[in-house]
Design a protein around this motif. Structure first.
Motif, PDB file in Angstrom:
ATOM      1  N   TYR A   1      13.388  -2.624  13.512  1.00  0.00           N
ATOM      2  CA  TYR A   1      14.068  -1.366  13.790  1.00  0.00           C
ATOM      3  C   TYR A   1      13.368  -0.262  13.012  1.00  0.00           C
ATOM      4  CZ  TYR A   1      16.373  -2.395   9.325  1.00  0.00           C
ATOM      5  OH  TYR A   1      16.627  -2.701   8.015  1.00  0.00           O
ATOM      6  N   GLY A   2      13.604   0.993  13.447  1.00  0.00           N
ATOM      7  CA  GLY A   2      12.903   2.116  12.854  1.00  0.00           C
ATOM      8  C   GLY A   2      13.828   3.144  12.257  1.00  0.00           C
ATOM      9  N   ASN A   3      13.278   3.980  11.405  1.00  0.00           N
ATOM     10  CA  ASN A   3      13.951   5.127  10.814  1.00  0.00           C
ATOM     11  C   ASN A   3      13.104   6.337  11.172  1.00  0.00           C
ATOM     12  OD1 ASN A   3      14.737   7.239   9.022  1.00  0.00           O
ATOM     13  ND2 ASN A   3      15.616   5.731   7.601  1.00  0.00           N
TER      14      ASN A   3
ATOM     15  N   ALA B   1       8.902  -6.828   6.135  1.00  0.00           N
ATOM     16  CA  ALA B   1       7.936  -5.771   5.838  1.00  0.00           C
ATOM     17  C   ALA B   1       8.487  -4.416   6.218  1.00  0.00           C
ATOM     18  CB  ALA B   1       6.631  -6.028   6.570  1.00  0.00           C
ATOM     19  N   ILE B   2       7.961  -3.380   5.573  1.00  0.00           N
ATOM     20  CA  ILE B   2       8.230  -1.991   5.921  1.00  0.00           C
ATOM     21  C   ILE B   2       6.888  -1.330   6.153  1.00  0.00           C
ATOM     22  CG2 ILE B   2       9.202   0.207   5.200  1.00  0.00           C
ATOM     23  CD1 ILE B   2      10.999  -1.326   3.250  1.00  0.00           C
ATOM     24  N   ARG B   3       6.753  -0.733   7.359  1.00  0.00           N
ATOM     25  CA  ARG B   3       5.536   0.040   7.613  1.00  0.00           C
ATOM     26  C   ARG B   3       5.893   1.508   7.519  1.00  0.00           C
ATOM     27  NH1 ARG B   3       1.992   1.467  12.745  1.00  0.00           N
ATOM     28  NH2 ARG B   3       0.211   2.315  11.602  1.00  0.00           N
ATOM     29  N   LYS B   4       5.303   2.166   6.481  1.00  0.00           N
ATOM     30  CA  LYS B   4       5.512   3.598   6.275  1.00  0.00           C
ATOM     31  C   LYS B   4       4.403   4.319   7.017  1.00  0.00           C
ATOM     32  CE  LYS B   4       7.638   2.708   1.780  1.00  0.00           C
ATOM     33  NZ  LYS B   4       7.608   2.971   0.309  1.00  0.00           N
TER      34      LYS B   4
ATOM     35  N   GLY C   1       0.752   5.583   5.848  1.00  0.00           N
ATOM     36  CA  GLY C   1      -0.252   4.558   6.097  1.00  0.00           C
ATOM     37  C   GLY C   1      -0.134   3.389   5.132  1.00  0.00           C
ATOM     38  N   ILE C   2       1.130   3.049   4.795  1.00  0.00           N
ATOM     39  CA  ILE C   2       1.391   1.987   3.825  1.00  0.00           C
ATOM     40  C   ILE C   2       2.237   0.905   4.474  1.00  0.00           C
ATOM     41  CG2 ILE C   2       2.535   1.393   1.635  1.00  0.00           C
ATOM     42  CD1 ILE C   2       0.028   3.002   1.220  1.00  0.00           C
ATOM     43  N   ILE C   3       1.872  -0.354   4.172  1.00  0.00           N
ATOM     44  CA  ILE C   3       2.689  -1.492   4.574  1.00  0.00           C
ATOM     45  C   ILE C   3       3.175  -2.188   3.313  1.00  0.00           C
ATOM     46  CG2 ILE C   3       2.720  -3.739   5.735  1.00  0.00           C
ATOM     47  CD1 ILE C   3       0.522  -2.672   7.589  1.00  0.00           C
TER      48      ILE C   3
ATOM     49  N   TYR D   1       5.399  -9.808  -3.424  1.00  0.00           N
ATOM     50  CA  TYR D   1       5.460  -8.403  -3.014  1.00  0.00           C
ATOM     51  C   TYR D   1       4.048  -7.913  -2.708  1.00  0.00           C
ATOM     52  CZ  TYR D   1       6.257  -3.341  -3.316  1.00  0.00           C
ATOM     53  OH  TYR D   1       6.301  -1.984  -3.051  1.00  0.00           O
ATOM     54  N   LEU D   2       3.960  -7.083  -1.622  1.00  0.00           N
ATOM     55  CA  LEU D   2       2.669  -6.557  -1.171  1.00  0.00           C
ATOM     56  C   LEU D   2       2.779  -5.069  -0.919  1.00  0.00           C
ATOM     57  CD1 LEU D   2      -0.195  -6.626   0.277  1.00  0.00           C
ATOM     58  CD2 LEU D   2       1.087  -7.152   2.381  1.00  0.00           C
ATOM     59  N   VAL D   3       1.752  -4.331  -1.372  1.00  0.00           N
ATOM     60  CA  VAL D   3       1.557  -2.942  -0.956  1.00  0.00           C
ATOM     61  C   VAL D   3       0.153  -2.867  -0.355  1.00  0.00           C
ATOM     62  CG1 VAL D   3       1.396  -0.537  -1.668  1.00  0.00           C
ATOM     63  CG2 VAL D   3       3.083  -2.032  -2.739  1.00  0.00           C
ATOM     64  N   TYR D   4       0.099  -2.512   0.941  1.00  0.00           N
ATOM     65  CA  TYR D   4      -1.191  -2.477   1.634  1.00  0.00           C
ATOM     66  C   TYR D   4      -1.452  -1.075   2.135  1.00  0.00           C
ATOM     67  CZ  TYR D   4      -4.792  -3.310   5.172  1.00  0.00           C
ATOM     68  OH  TYR D   4      -5.939  -3.256   5.919  1.00  0.00           O
ATOM     69  N   ASP D   5      -2.612  -0.509   1.758  1.00  0.00           N
ATOM     70  CA  ASP D   5      -3.015   0.832   2.170  1.00  0.00           C
ATOM     71  C   ASP D   5      -3.913   0.699   3.393  1.00  0.00           C
ATOM     72  OD1 ASP D   5      -4.424   3.339   2.423  1.00  0.00           O
ATOM     73  OD2 ASP D   5      -3.733   3.830   0.395  1.00  0.00           O
TER      74      ASP D   5
END
Length: 513
Positions: free
Chosen positions: A22-24, A50-53, A57-59, A80-84
């Motif tokens: 779902y999205g915000n 996961a959250i794709r911002k 451009g961040i996952i 925990y992951l932060v992917y640019d």
């Protein structure tokens, strides 16, 4: 499901799995729940959620992080992951984060990994496994393409044969070469090595150590500006300010260039070499052009070659070459040796000295044996013969036995005081003679085998009879103690002759071709 997911994805970011999404729209976030699968630029990311911002451009990934690229690497075990998406940098944290490729396995709790450049670093400590080698450090940097590592702080490298501890270490897994910087210690069953710079090839077992390099074992050590070692053939080379110490014999060797042959237990030292043997009673010094030291317990010896000089408290000597045998404390001097003891000078073709408790006990002279003592300018007491046995007591000459073609010239005083005048000269030839000394003065003389001699008043002694054949008074050639001690001083030497086993790769030029 796949079609619906693709509506939310941007170019190059594919969302291939997730049971719920779902999205915000206000934040422009996309939430993906359970069995998440995302692909970006050929790299697949899997996690529990996961959250794709999208605008940033961040996952962000949560739980059971797993990132992989086929036939390249896997990054797993994170919580925990932060992917640019722009920089392709993934930061993964967790109790057991594991980066694995065909060359190695890296275990840590936090890792930053540039997926595009395939470069990673950590700051909270890590363990790296590479075949039979295990390495750990507080901080580290890994370049997968060049298969290179840079480790910093509390670095420990372990293999089946040794353990290395260092402040900073660079390791190239392709060449199996480690470069170390700062205080470093390498511990093995055979020895312990300390230095402040060097390299070691774990495949060829060749190494170079410098900047305070020292190798220790149970009973001795060797230090030098630079030490080069080939473990497979058991050969070492030392360059610059070499210091070898054997605690069993209380024996030291100094020099500027050395070689060590492990199988033969033989060290060869050159470049102004000096040997020093310390004894509670005295210290023995030796210098020559080159020294050969055998540390074999069954045959321990020191050989000196060319321009050899020796010195102890009560005697000094020169010769071309000698052998010092540690087993019986004997010194064999070759090629026209000269020995000075008190006021006496002894020469011959060869000599053999026996030392007991740090003091000279017996001196045997073979061939053209000659003893001379200057009583005043150009005037000498003299003894010569084919063979001579000199006995010493408290490092003072006590008797001389001459065997074969014995001759002597002895000046006689009117009494035994030092101020007494010489009144006569006794010149004798015989097959054998024995002369006793007391306080460096003749106390008795015995002649054997048809003595032929004459006593002269001092004024009637012919000038032509004053010197026995073979006399050469060489007092000025005595070695000076300062010449021995100078060889112990530190020197500045060049190390251009050091051949490095390998050099650091420059980002693998061969691979670019």
């Amino acid at each position: 499901m796949g079609a619906q997911i693709s509506l939310f994805s941007q170019a190059k970011v594919e969302i291939l799995g997730g049971e719920k999404m779902y999205g915000n729209q206000i934040k422009n976030y996309l939430y993906i729940v359970k069995d998440v699968v995302i692909r970006h630029n050929g790299v697949t990311i899997q996690c529990d959620s996961a959250i794709r911002k999208i605008d940033d451009g961040i996952i962000e990934g949560f739980g059971n992080i797993f990132i992989y690229q086929a036939d390249t690497f896997t990054l797993s075990g994170g919580d925990y992951l932060v992917y640019d998406e722009a920089t392709k940098i993934a930061k993964v944290t967790g109790k057991s984060v594991i980066l694995k490729d065909q060359q190695m396995t890296l275990l840590t709790t936090s890792l930053n990994y540039n997926i595009q450049n395939q470069v990673g670093y950590y700051t909270n400590g890590a363990d790296i496994l590479n075949e039979n080698t295990r390495l750990k450090s507080k901080r580290g940097y890994y370049n997968r393409r060049s298969n290179s590592f840079n480790f910093k702080d509390n670095v420990v490298l372990k293999s089946p044969d040794y353990t290395m501890e260092s402040d900073t270490l660079d390791y190239y897994s392709t060449s199996k070469t480690a470069f170390f910087f700062g205080p470093t210690k390498i511990i093995s069953n055979e020895n312990t090595i300390v230095c402040n710079y060097g390299w070691y090839n774990t495949k060829t077992e060749k190494a170079q150590f410098s900047k305070g390099a020292t190798i220790y074992n149970d009973s001795n050590y060797i230090s030098a500006d630079s030490l080069i070692y080939d473990k497979k053939i058991g050969k070492g080379i030392g360059i610059g300010n070499i210091h070898l110490y054997d605690s069993t014999e209380r024996f030291e060797v100094f020099g500027q260039y050395g070689q060590y042959f492990q199988n033969q237990k033989l060290s060869i030292i050159s470049g102004l070499p000096l040997a020093v043997k310390t004894d509670p009673q005295d210290t023995f010094y030796l210098m020559a052009d080159s020294l050969y030291f055998s540390n074999d317990t069954s045959n321990r010896y020191l050989r000196a070659f060319h321009h050899t000089s020796i010195s102890q408290k009560d005697f000094k000597g020169r010769c071309d070459s000698l052998i010092y045998n540690f087993k019986d404390s004997s010194i064999h001097l070759f090629h026209s040796p000269i020995l000075w003891s008190s006021s006496n000078q002894i020469t011959g073709d060869t000599m053999r000295i026996y030392i007991r408790n740090g003091s000279i006990k017996t001196l045997n002279v073979f061939g053209n044996a000659f003893l001379a003592s200057e009583i005043k300018s150009e005037t000498y007491n003299q003894i010569s013969g084919r063979k001579m046995v000199n006995q010493f007591s408290n490092n003072k000459l006590s008797s001389v036995l001459v065997d074969g073609n014995a001759e002597s010239i002895y000046y006689i005083r009117n009494n035994e005081t030092d101020s007494a005048e010489y009144t006569g000269v006794n010149k004798v030839r015989c097959g054998k003679m024995n002369i006793g000394f007391d306080s460096s003065k003749v106390s008795s003389i015995k002649f054997y085998a048809e003595p032929d001699g004459k006593m002269y008043p001092i004024k009637d002694f012919p000038e032509t009879e004053k010197f026995l054949s073979g006399l050469k008074w060489l007092k000025k050639e005595q070695p000076l103690m300062e010449d021995f001690l100078k060889r112990k001083e530190k020197r500045s030497v060049t190390t251009t002759e050091i051949k490095k086993e390998s050099t650091k790769p420059k980002k693998s030029k061969k691979k670019k071709k």
